[in-house]
Design an enzyme around this catalytic site. Sequence first.
Site, PDB file in Angstrom:
ATOM      1  N   ASP A   1       0.682  -9.028  50.567  1.00  0.00           N
ATOM      2  CA  ASP A   1       0.043  -9.783  49.505  1.00  0.00           C
ATOM      3  C   ASP A   1      -1.274 -10.396  49.986  1.00  0.00           C
ATOM      4  O   ASP A   1      -1.347 -10.997  51.070  1.00  0.00           O
ATOM      5  CB  ASP A   1       0.986 -10.895  49.034  1.00  0.00           C
ATOM      6  CG  ASP A   1       0.398 -11.733  47.920  1.00  0.00           C
ATOM      7  OD1 ASP A   1       0.149 -11.184  46.841  1.00  0.00           O
ATOM      8  OD2 ASP A   1       0.168 -12.935  48.151  1.00  0.00           O
TER       9      ASP A   1
ATOM     10  N   GLU B   1      -2.989  -5.625  49.681  1.00  0.00           N
ATOM     11  CA  GLU B   1      -3.678  -6.071  48.476  1.00  0.00           C
ATOM     12  C   GLU B   1      -4.904  -6.844  48.940  1.00  0.00           C
ATOM     13  O   GLU B   1      -4.783  -7.859  49.623  1.00  0.00           O
ATOM     14  CB  GLU B   1      -2.797  -6.984  47.621  1.00  0.00           C
ATOM     15  CG  GLU B   1      -3.517  -7.435  46.347  1.00  0.00           C
ATOM     16  CD  GLU B   1      -3.018  -8.767  45.802  1.00  0.00           C
ATOM     17  OE1 GLU B   1      -3.396  -9.106  44.662  1.00  0.00           O
ATOM     18  OE2 GLU B   1      -2.278  -9.474  46.504  1.00  0.00           O
TER      19      GLU B   1
END
Length: 585
Positions: free
Chosen positions: A244, A281
């Site tokens: 993330d 990401e």
Amino acid sequence: MLFEVWAPHAGRVGLHLEGRDRPMEPDPDREGWWRAEAGAGPGTRYGFVLDDGPPLPDPRSRRQPDGPEGLSAVVDHSRFPWEREWFGRPLPGAVLYELHIGTFTHEGTFDAAAERLPHLAGLGITHVQLMPVCPFPGTHGWGYDGVAPWAVHEPYGGPEGLARFVAAAHRHGLGVVLDVVHNHLGPSGNHLPAFGPYFTDTHQTPWGAAVNLDAPGSDEVRAYFIGSALAWLRDFRLDGLRLDAVHALRDSRARHFLAELSAAVDALAARTGRPLFLIGESDLNDPRTTTPREAGGHGLHAQWNDDFHHALHTFLTGERQGYYADFAAEGPGALVKTLMGGFFHDGTHSTFRGRRHGGPLNTHTTPAHRLLGYAQTHDQVGNRAVGDRLSARLSPGLLACAAAVVLCAPFTPMLFMGEEWGARTPWQYFTDHPDPELAEAVRSGRRREFAAHGWAEGDVPDPQDPATRLRSCLDWREPEREPHRALLDWYRRLIALRRAEPALTDPTWSYTGLSTGSDGCFSFQRGPLRILLNPGDRPAETWLGPRTGEVAEVVAAWRRIEPPGPDGTLRLPPETAAVLRCGSG
């Protein structure tokens, strides 16, 4: 059993086991570490006492049966019921499916989700990508406010529930990818600062002090998160991790944390004989993210590509607010650019950021599968004010157009749960914070955020209302009804075509006929396959080239169409996508 903990600033450390405390001794070989031997088995509750304070959960806890604030419990991973050897599934050629355990079914558990795996296998999915499953306060939430990066959320089924889910996925030939959060921990139940310098004020992030990757004590902090990543891959036999917001990993050291992590994962893959991968990401549009370490990059195996999403989204919806503005201003050319080179912002000016942004990918050395392509994700749906999916604004025909681009482009495609049938259920932002002050702060903060964009406060769902989570659960009756059934069949056909046609998984950035015409049609060709879209609300005629009509075959079409005429003209109904096989004639 050996209990260990890193607590470099503590004068005394005790092991709290089965209701009583016993002293721990400094480890003579590792500075700041404490250790103790004690009898314990699976399920035994324990914690650590720092300088006569209250018992705290283990930073490396593998199970929190009573939630993040409770004691930890011993887990024996060798007892998991693995039924067969798993040799893994690599990322090249994959089709990923992002899902949230808490809303994939109304039950919101690993076992309930496992019952739906035949649907994914029949769809042609290769990997299930789970949103975070680490423990977080309350029962329901997105999972990005987890506070125990080595453990599994108990309401989902705990570590044994995850193991059962992975074993079930393997029975269906499905790999499993897990979304992990290394850039911050949640605001409630985070006890890491009591143990050591896990965070640093040297850098600031949207969540406050940054995880300590480069300040004093950072060697152990880096090892903590790398150890967590390897544990997921090793102990649960996962195939990959989605990292993330790696742009929030503040690291000024000569060797970036991501490079150290990717090297450790590659080494584990070599030891296990399974292909393992990391997907980042990142909003940096930085080619170094996936550039091999040997060439000076971080060595991640892939990254999400929001530029492709934004270009496709504006092409089909016409939205132009916020970060969509530059893509909408470019029109179909934004989609052409991302298909040709991956990034739209590759050093160009971003009006949303007020500066130049990104850098160009080298398409000669970067396989296209290192970028994930998608029309929807949890972020791009859930971070809208009311969590509305594309199906709330687009016709089934335009949803079919989106699917054709995602599944026929050279990127690694990813679907968001329910997308394959055009789910009408929203996916909204929801939390379950037990702390009333934190709950109110989240509620009021979200309403203020969207009020600034013109939304009435009453229209923004209350994240703490249980109904918000319930609205976000998939309705599994929908695929049995039209038009959902037809859209699901379209996704199945396209995924099967992708699997059968080597040109569609070719990692080279090779196209012919990539264009948008004055007729409003959009087309690109990969090998012998021509992908055509008519997103307009009127029929269109598009010319495919001389003699094409004599050698073209309609392989798949959302609406019934006739092959092109002898002059190469194809008549496309409105809001239609089609795939043609064009021979050499």
